[in-house]
Design a protein around this motif. Sequence first.
Motif, PDB file in Angstrom:
ATOM      1  N   LEU A   1       5.306   7.174  -3.136  1.00 58.40           N
ATOM      2  CA  LEU A   1       5.986   6.829  -4.504  1.00 58.40           C
ATOM      3  C   LEU A   1       7.142   7.386  -4.904  1.00 58.40           C
ATOM      4  O   LEU A   1       8.168   6.968  -5.332  1.00 58.40           O
TER       5      LEU A   1
ATOM      6  N   ARG B   1       0.720  -1.091   0.075  1.00 54.17           N
ATOM      7  CA  ARG B   1      -0.057   0.062   0.076  1.00 54.17           C
ATOM      8  C   ARG B   1       0.810   1.277  -0.091  1.00 54.17           C
ATOM      9  O   ARG B   1       1.666   1.413   0.805  1.00 54.17           O
ATOM     10  N   VAL B   2       0.676   2.152  -0.974  1.00 49.49           N
ATOM     11  CA  VAL B   2       1.865   3.393  -1.153  1.00 49.49           C
ATOM     12  C   VAL B   2       0.692   4.397  -1.599  1.00 49.49           C
ATOM     13  O   VAL B   2       0.109   4.322  -2.419  1.00 49.49           O
TER      14      VAL B   2
ATOM     15  N   ASP C   1      -2.674   3.840  -2.312  1.00 52.46           N
ATOM     16  CA  ASP C   1      -3.098   2.956  -3.730  1.00 52.46           C
ATOM     17  C   ASP C   1      -2.638   1.627  -3.264  1.00 52.46           C
ATOM     18  O   ASP C   1      -1.941   1.335  -2.414  1.00 52.46           O
TER      19      ASP C   1
ATOM     20  N   THR D   1      -0.368   1.113  -8.909  1.00 50.75           N
ATOM     21  CA  THR D   1       1.131   1.907  -9.510  1.00 50.75           C
ATOM     22  C   THR D   1       2.037   0.870  -9.552  1.00 50.75           C
ATOM     23  O   THR D   1       2.412  -0.304  -9.097  1.00 50.75           O
ATOM     24  N   LEU D   2       3.199   1.330 -10.192  1.00 44.44           N
ATOM     25  CA  LEU D   2       4.477   0.421 -10.300  1.00 44.44           C
ATOM     26  C   LEU D   2       5.483   1.309 -10.936  1.00 44.44           C
ATOM     27  O   LEU D   2       5.202   2.373 -11.491  1.00 44.44           O
TER      28      LEU D   2
ATOM     29  N   LEU E   1       2.869  11.291  -8.800  1.00 40.99           N
ATOM     30  CA  LEU E   1       3.389  10.437  -7.815  1.00 40.99           C
ATOM     31  C   LEU E   1       3.145  11.309  -6.457  1.00 40.99           C
ATOM     32  O   LEU E   1       3.597  12.479  -6.045  1.00 40.99           O
TER      33      LEU E   1
ATOM     34  N   ALA F   1       7.269   5.807 -13.613  1.00 36.38           N
ATOM     35  CA  ALA F   1       6.069   5.391 -12.795  1.00 36.38           C
ATOM     36  C   ALA F   1       4.966   5.040 -13.857  1.00 36.38           C
ATOM     37  O   ALA F   1       4.768   5.854 -14.787  1.00 36.38           O
TER      38      ALA F   1
ATOM     39  N   GLU G   1       5.077  -3.805  -6.141  1.00 35.88           N
ATOM     40  CA  GLU G   1       6.567  -3.810  -6.063  1.00 35.88           C
ATOM     41  C   GLU G   1       7.392  -4.615  -7.210  1.00 35.88           C
ATOM     42  O   GLU G   1       8.425  -4.362  -7.298  1.00 35.88           O
TER      43      GLU G   1
ATOM     44  N   ALA H   1       0.620   3.548 -13.843  1.00 36.09           N
ATOM     45  CA  ALA H   1      -0.580   3.558 -13.057  1.00 36.09           C
ATOM     46  C   ALA H   1      -1.723   2.794 -13.876  1.00 36.09           C
ATOM     47  O   ALA H   1      -1.759   3.007 -15.058  1.00 36.09           O
TER      48      ALA H   1
ATOM     49  N   HIS I   1       0.342  -0.823  -4.686  1.00 31.66           N
ATOM     50  CA  HIS I   1       1.735  -0.580  -5.578  1.00 31.66           C
ATOM     51  C   HIS I   1       2.091  -2.087  -5.655  1.00 31.66           C
ATOM     52  O   HIS I   1       2.461  -2.759  -4.896  1.00 31.66           O
TER      53      HIS I   1
ATOM     54  N   TRP J   1      -1.575  -0.323 -18.289  1.00 35.87           N
ATOM     55  CA  TRP J   1      -1.003   0.807 -17.311  1.00 35.87           C
ATOM     56  C   TRP J   1      -0.525   1.747 -18.407  1.00 35.87           C
ATOM     57  O   TRP J   1      -0.166   1.681 -19.355  1.00 35.87           O
TER      58      TRP J   1
END
Length: 162
Positions: free
Chosen positions: A137, A66-67, A70, A108-109, A133, A157, A74, A159, A72, A127
């Motif tokens: 993030l 959780r970031v 959102d 997100t990533l 960000l 980044a 990882e 999303a 995320h 994505w």
Amino acid sequence: MAGVVVRVASAADLLELPAVEDAADELFRARGVLDLPAAAPAPLRARAWRVLVVGRPVVGFAVLDRVDGDVHLEQLSVHPASMRQGIGAALLGAAVSAAWVVGARRVTLLTYADVPWNAPWYARHGWQVTDDLGPELQALAAHEEELGLTRRGRRVAMARPV
């Protein structure tokens, strides 16, 4: 994705993740990226918000945190011997579903912009590159730079709305 079963990782599954990650990282080594961080040990993965896996033994996994409110992504790794079977796509779908369940607005990533199985692959799955960000993030992106990941290529980044 038919026939691909995604499940939440057990403690035993977590022990198998480093081998999958190391095998997947061979694709980067073949491109000359020899200084990737070592695979995370099971106790570290156990601290993630959620770890999703495919296979017994595990052939693919997604680590979610959780970031900024959102979800995320990882890490997503699929063993090279199991690629092109819909495993990565199934893990992405499960990540989006997990985000929906907890009311997150997006997943997100952070990834390499120009590696074919990174940003271009994620883009094919919905994505989009983002500059939206949040502070957490941003901190993750800065940490990746500290680890030296940006030496081997441009990072972006991305999303995907839930």
